[in-house]
Design a protein around this motif. Structure first.
Motif, PDB file in Angstrom:
ATOM      1  N   ARG A 148       0.824  -1.212   0.000  1.00  0.00           N
ATOM      2  CA  ARG A 148       0.000   0.000   0.000  1.00  0.00           C
ATOM      3  C   ARG A 148       0.855   1.257   0.000  1.00  0.00           C
ATOM      4  N   ALA A 149       1.966   1.232   0.732  1.00  0.00           N
ATOM      5  CA  ALA A 149       2.823   2.419   0.826  1.00  0.00           C
ATOM      6  C   ALA A 149       3.657   2.626  -0.433  1.00  0.00           C
ATOM      7  N   ARG A 150       3.987   1.515  -1.112  1.00  0.00           N
ATOM      8  CA  ARG A 150       4.945   1.595  -2.222  1.00  0.00           C
ATOM      9  C   ARG A 150       4.290   1.732  -3.581  1.00  0.00           C
ATOM     10  N   ALA A 151       3.081   1.223  -3.727  1.00  0.00           N
ATOM     11  CA  ALA A 151       2.464   1.173  -5.051  1.00  0.00           C
ATOM     12  C   ALA A 151       1.207   2.037  -5.041  1.00  0.00           C
ATOM     13  N   HIS A 152       1.363   3.267  -5.541  1.00  0.00           N
ATOM     14  CA  HIS A 152       0.261   4.225  -5.431  1.00  0.00           C
ATOM     15  C   HIS A 152      -0.631   4.288  -6.655  1.00  0.00           C
ATOM     16  N   MET A 153      -0.268   3.563  -7.699  1.00  0.00           N
ATOM     17  CA  MET A 153      -0.956   3.755  -8.966  1.00  0.00           C
ATOM     18  C   MET A 153      -2.173   2.830  -9.071  1.00  0.00           C
ATOM     19  N   VAL A 154      -2.912   3.045 -10.133  1.00  0.00           N
ATOM     20  CA  VAL A 154      -4.088   2.225 -10.424  1.00  0.00           C
ATOM     21  C   VAL A 154      -3.788   0.722 -10.313  1.00  0.00           C
ATOM     22  N   PRO A 155      -2.656   0.242 -10.844  1.00  0.00           N
ATOM     23  CA  PRO A 155      -2.422  -1.203 -10.790  1.00  0.00           C
ATOM     24  C   PRO A 155      -2.544  -1.797  -9.389  1.00  0.00           C
ATOM     25  N   ALA A 156      -2.057  -1.081  -8.368  1.00  0.00           N
ATOM     26  CA  ALA A 156      -2.116  -1.619  -7.008  1.00  0.00           C
ATOM     27  C   ALA A 156      -3.543  -1.659  -6.494  1.00  0.00           C
TER      28      ALA A 156
ATOM     29  N   ASN B 205       5.998   7.108  -3.141  1.00  0.00           N
ATOM     30  CA  ASN B 205       6.926   6.055  -2.734  1.00  0.00           C
ATOM     31  C   ASN B 205       8.332   6.664  -2.594  1.00  0.00           C
ATOM     32  N   ARG B 206       9.278   5.883  -2.097  1.00  0.00           N
ATOM     33  CA  ARG B 206      10.654   6.344  -2.145  1.00  0.00           C
ATOM     34  C   ARG B 206      11.546   5.332  -2.858  1.00  0.00           C
ATOM     35  N   GLY B 207      12.629   5.871  -3.462  1.00  0.00           N
ATOM     36  CA  GLY B 207      13.584   4.999  -4.144  1.00  0.00           C
ATOM     37  C   GLY B 207      13.091   4.437  -5.459  1.00  0.00           C
ATOM     38  N   CYS B 208      12.038   5.031  -6.031  1.00  0.00           N
ATOM     39  CA  CYS B 208      11.576   4.631  -7.368  1.00  0.00           C
ATOM     40  C   CYS B 208      12.699   4.853  -8.382  1.00  0.00           C
TER      41      CYS B 208
ATOM     42  N   ALA C 182       4.123  -2.609 -17.382  1.00  0.00           N
ATOM     43  CA  ALA C 182       5.480  -2.066 -17.497  1.00  0.00           C
ATOM     44  C   ALA C 182       5.570  -0.616 -17.018  1.00  0.00           C
ATOM     45  N   GLU C 183       4.946  -0.350 -15.883  1.00  0.00           N
ATOM     46  CA  GLU C 183       5.066   0.967 -15.225  1.00  0.00           C
ATOM     47  C   GLU C 183       6.424   0.989 -14.528  1.00  0.00           C
ATOM     48  N   VAL C 184       7.477   0.937 -15.346  1.00  0.00           N
ATOM     49  CA  VAL C 184       8.819   0.662 -14.838  1.00  0.00           C
ATOM     50  C   VAL C 184       9.389   1.775 -13.967  1.00  0.00           C
ATOM     51  N   GLY C 185       8.968   2.999 -14.183  1.00  0.00           N
ATOM     52  CA  GLY C 185       9.542   4.137 -13.465  1.00  0.00           C
ATOM     53  C   GLY C 185       9.289   4.096 -11.974  1.00  0.00           C
ATOM     54  N   HIS C 186       8.258   3.338 -11.556  1.00  0.00           N
ATOM     55  CA  HIS C 186       7.929   3.306 -10.132  1.00  0.00           C
ATOM     56  C   HIS C 186       8.270   1.975  -9.480  1.00  0.00           C
ATOM     57  N   MET C 187       9.157   1.245 -10.128  1.00  0.00           N
ATOM     58  CA  MET C 187       9.762   0.081  -9.481  1.00  0.00           C
ATOM     59  C   MET C 187      10.716   0.607  -8.403  1.00  0.00           C
ATOM     60  N   THR C 188      10.634   0.053  -7.187  1.00  0.00           N
ATOM     61  CA  THR C 188      11.560   0.457  -6.123  1.00  0.00           C
ATOM     62  C   THR C 188      12.926  -0.159  -6.389  1.00  0.00           C
ATOM     63  N   ILE C 189      13.951   0.690  -6.409  1.00  0.00           N
ATOM     64  CA  ILE C 189      15.319   0.236  -6.667  1.00  0.00           C
ATOM     65  C   ILE C 189      16.165   0.377  -5.399  1.00  0.00           C
TER      66      ILE C 189
ATOM     67  N   PRO D  52      15.235   0.985  -1.421  1.00  0.00           N
ATOM     68  CA  PRO D  52      14.107   1.144  -0.483  1.00  0.00           C
ATOM     69  C   PRO D  52      14.142   2.438   0.331  1.00  0.00           C
ATOM     70  N   ASP D  53      15.353   2.896   0.738  1.00  0.00           N
ATOM     71  CA  ASP D  53      15.425   4.131   1.525  1.00  0.00           C
ATOM     72  C   ASP D  53      15.854   5.319   0.675  1.00  0.00           C
ATOM     73  N   GLY D  54      15.689   5.204  -0.638  1.00  0.00           N
ATOM     74  CA  GLY D  54      16.128   6.249  -1.555  1.00  0.00           C
ATOM     75  C   GLY D  54      15.258   7.490  -1.528  1.00  0.00           C
ATOM     76  N   PRO D  55      15.535   8.435  -2.430  1.00  0.00           N
ATOM     77  CA  PRO D  55      14.823   9.717  -2.446  1.00  0.00           C
ATOM     78  C   PRO D  55      13.319   9.546  -2.700  1.00  0.00           C
ATOM     79  N   PHE D  56      12.544  10.476  -2.160  1.00  0.00           N
ATOM     80  CA  PHE D  56      11.101  10.442  -2.368  1.00  0.00           C
ATOM     81  C   PHE D  56      10.772  10.695  -3.836  1.00  0.00           C
ATOM     82  N   CYS D  57       9.687  10.065  -4.284  1.00  0.00           N
ATOM     83  CA  CYS D  57       9.243  10.180  -5.671  1.00  0.00           C
ATOM     84  C   CYS D  57       7.933  10.957  -5.693  1.00  0.00           C
ATOM     85  N   THR D  58       7.624  11.557  -6.819  1.00  0.00           N
ATOM     86  CA  THR D  58       6.348  12.281  -6.947  1.00  0.00           C
ATOM     87  C   THR D  58       5.153  11.371  -6.703  1.00  0.00           C
ATOM     88  N   CYS D  59       5.335  10.046  -6.834  1.00  0.00           N
ATOM     89  CA  CYS D  59       4.220   9.113  -6.665  1.00  0.00           C
ATOM     90  C   CYS D  59       3.929   8.839  -5.194  1.00  0.00           C
TER      91      CYS D  59
END
Lengths: 345, 345
Positions: free
Chosen positions: A292-300, B187-190, B169-176, B178-185
Motif C-alpha cells: 500500500r505504501a509503495r504502489a500508489h498507482m491504479v495497478p495496485a 513512494n521512495r527509491g523509485c 510495465a510501469e517501470v519508473g515506479h519500481m523500487t530500486i 528502499p530508503d532512496g529519495p522520495f518520488c512524486t508518486c
C-alpha cells in the motif's frame, strides 16, 4: 482410426520433479487428482536416475488410479531448473547432480508412447492455479512461490508466458536492496537473498546472537541450526517479539518486490504460494502495509493478493494442465478426419 | 460500397500528445512520415484545449502531406497519461491541467469521420520501435524511455501488452533503493526518482554544493538552476570528473533497473529511448557494467541492449502503427463482402 475420448472424460498424467520429492498424479479434465505416486528425488545421485524414478512414479500413479496407459491422453512435467523445454533438455538444475544436458522427455515418451511436454516448475504451478485454482477466469495473473528460493510465473492476456529463453518472471533475482546480502547467483540484494528460507533463518539467528530474548532458543533447545521459518512463525503466533520482528522485516522486503511486480505486470491477481506463505498474518500484514505504501498507482488498487488454492498439488495439477494444453494443440493441428469433415464436400 | 486501398498504399495519421509538444504526422504503411505538423501543448491551459489543437495539427499534417481525409485509413494517438483507452478517456495526466475524464478520441472521430484509437505514449513508442525500428522481427522486446520520468512498454510473444488496467510495465515506479529519495508518486527509491531528469540534475548540484571542482559551474555562469543532463554529459565529454561521477552513479541505478527488467521479461532486446539516453558512453558503460554484474542468468546473456532507432519520431510512427493495427482489426471483423465470399455458396 481409434476414436478419441470426449474431452470431458480425458485424463492426463502430471509429474512434479522437485529437488526433494517427485510426485506423479493422474488428473481428470476438471483438475482432480484421481491417483498418485511418489518417489524421493535423491538429487545427489544425479538427474538421469531421478527421471527414471519419475517414470516409475507415473506408471504407478496410472495403476493406482485404476487405469492403463490407453486411458491417458498426454504426460506433462514441471521440473525445477532451467530448461530447453521444446528439446526436452535440462540446461541446469541447482538441485541435481549431473543435470546439464539430461534428456527428460525422451524416457517418458518411450515408456508410455504418449505425447510428453514440460516447463519449469513454477511456470507449471502458475498454469495450474490459473486453470483450476486461485486464478480461474483471470486474463492477467502473477504467481510467486516463496520457499528455498522465490520463483515466479505469469499469465498475460490469457496465456502463460515463458519469454525468449524460458526465463520469464525470474522474480527471485530482482535486485531489491543494491547493497544487500550476497545471493547464490552472484548478485547482491536479490529478492530471494532477502526473503528466501535461508534469509529468514539467518535474520532470526542474527537477532538471537545479538542477545535478544526469544522463546525460539528454548524451542530448538539452543541448537540454532534447527531454526526454521515454520518455527519462527509458530513463535510469532505465541507473541514472541523477536519472531514478529523477523517476519515483519521479511514481509517488508516481500512487499517491496510484490509492489514492483504489480507495477510491472499490472495483474488482476497475484497468487502467493510456497511453504513460507503459510507463515500467516505475521507475514501478510507487513506485506500488505508495504504494498500500500509503495504502489500508489491504479495497478495496485485493482490487484488482489491471494494465497495459492492448490497448495502442494499445484505442481501435479499444473503439469497435467500443461499436458491437456499440448493434447489440444496436437488435436487442432491434425488434419480433419472423415467424421468431422464438411458433409457438403 | 467503397473499395479499400491495397494495404501497401494505405496511410495513417499518428499523433503524439506530450506535455510540451503535440506532433501529428501522416505515415505510410512502411513507417515513413510523409508530412507533419506541430503545436505547443500549453499544458497549463488544460487538456481539452490541447486536444483541439491536436486535431488541428492532424488536419494540417494531412494537408502538408498532399492528401485529403479520404486518403487516410485511421488515426492513432499516443497520450502522456493514464487512460481508459477503449472509452477514449484520460484518467489523469500529470502534465495537463484539467485532464481527468477528458474525452480524447471523440473530437478526432468527429473531425475526420475515421476510426481513432489511442494508448499511452510509451506503449505507442514501443509499438513503433517494434514495427519499424530497433525491435523489428523480435517476439519479445522491452522499451524504456528515460526523460523527465522513466516509461516502459513491452512486446511479449509478438503483441504489445497493456495489462489489466493499462498499467503494464510501469517501470519508473519500481523500487530500486528502499530508503532512496522520495518520488512524486509518494513512494521512495523509485527508479525515476533515482534516474529521471531531476534526479540527475540534483545529483550534480549536490556534488557542486559539497565544493567539488567542476567546469559545470563556469558553463552555467554559477546559475545552478540552469544545469541540465545534456550539459552534464557535455562536461563529462570534456573529462570533467564531477560530471563523470554523476553519470556513473546514474548509470549504476539504471543498470540495476535494466537487470531487473531483463530477469522479469526475458526479452530478446531492450530498447533505450528518451532524451537522457543521448548522454552516450559515460552513461552506457556503467549501465552495461552493472547489468553484467547483476544479471547472471541466461536471460542477460541473450538480451541485446540497443538505443532507439526512431528517436523523436517513435511517438508519431508508433501512433500510426496503432492506427494500422486498428484498421486491420476492423477489416478482419467485418462480414465478408460479395467479392470475397465463397463462390460455391
Amino acid at each position: 482410426m481409434e476414436e478419441a475420448l470426449p474431452k470431458s472424460a480425458r485424463r492426463y498424467v502430471g509429474v512434479d520433479i522437485g529437488g526433494t520429492n517427485i510426485r506423479a498424479g493422474v488428473v481428470d479434465s476438471t483438475g482432480h487428482i484421481q491417483g498418485e505416486a511418489r518417489r524421493p528425488s535423491l538429487a545427489d545421485a544425479g538427474m538421469r536416475a531421478a527421471i527414471a524414478r519419475a517414470v516409475d512414479a507415473a506408471a504407478e500413479a496410472i495403476e493406482n488410479a485404476g487405469y492403463t496407459v490407453k486411458d491417458i491422453s498426454a504426460v506433462g512435467l514441471g521440473v525445477a531448473g532451467a530448461l530447453r523445454s521444446r528439446e526436452g533438455i535440462c540446461i541446469f538444475s541447482p538441485n541435481f547432480a549431473d543435470s546439464r544436458g539430461v534428456q527428460i522427455l525422451g524416457p517418458f515418451r518411450e515408456a508410455f508412447g504418449l505425447p510428453a511436454v514440460m516447463l519449469n516448475d513454477v511456470a507449471v504451478q502458475t498454469l495450474g492455479e490459473h486453470r483450476f485454482g486461485a486464478g480461474r477466469g483471470c486474463s492477467n495473473m502473477v504467481m510467486i512461490t516463496i520457499g528455498t528460493g522465490i520463483g515466479g510465473g505469469a499469465i498475460i492476456d490469457g496465456e502463460l508466458r515463458i519469454g525468449s529463453t524460458e526465463g520469464f518472471a525470474e522474480v527471485g533475482h530482482m535486485t531489491i536492496l543494491p547493497d544487500g546480502p550476497f545471493c547464490t547467483c552472484g548478485n547482491r540484494g536479490c529478492w530471494e537473498a532477502l526473503c528466501g528460507r535461508d534469509a529468514i533463518v539467518r535474520r532470526a539467528i542474527g537477532k538471537i546472537q545479538q542477545g535478544n530474548k526469544t522463546i525460539i532458543t528454548d524451542m530448538v533447545d539452543f541448537r540454532l541450526a534447527s531454526v526454521t521459518p515454520a518455527l519462527i512463525a509458530h513463535a510469532a503466533e505465541q507473541g514472541d517479539e523477536l519472531a514478529v520482528e523477523v517476519l515483519e522485516e521479511t514481509g517488508y522486503y516481500l512487499g517491496i518486490g510484490i509492489a514492483n511486480l504489480i507495477q510491472l505486470y499490472n495483474p488482476e491477481i497475484l497468487v502467493i504460494g510456497g511453504g513460507i506463505a503459510q507463515a500467516g498474518r505475521w507475514l501478510f500484514e507487513p506485506i500488505l502495509r508495504t504494498v500500500r505504501a509503495r504502489a500508489h498507482m491504479v495497478p495496485a488498487a485493482t490487484c488482489r493478493l491471494v494465497p495459492s488454492q492448490l497448495g502442494d498439488d499445484a505442481g501435479v495439477i499444473g503439469a497435467a494442465a500443461l499436458a491437456a494444453r499440448e493434447a489440444a494443440r496436437l488435436e487442432a493441428s491434425r488434419p480433419p478426419t472423415t467424421a468431422s469433415a464438411d458433409p457438403e464436400r
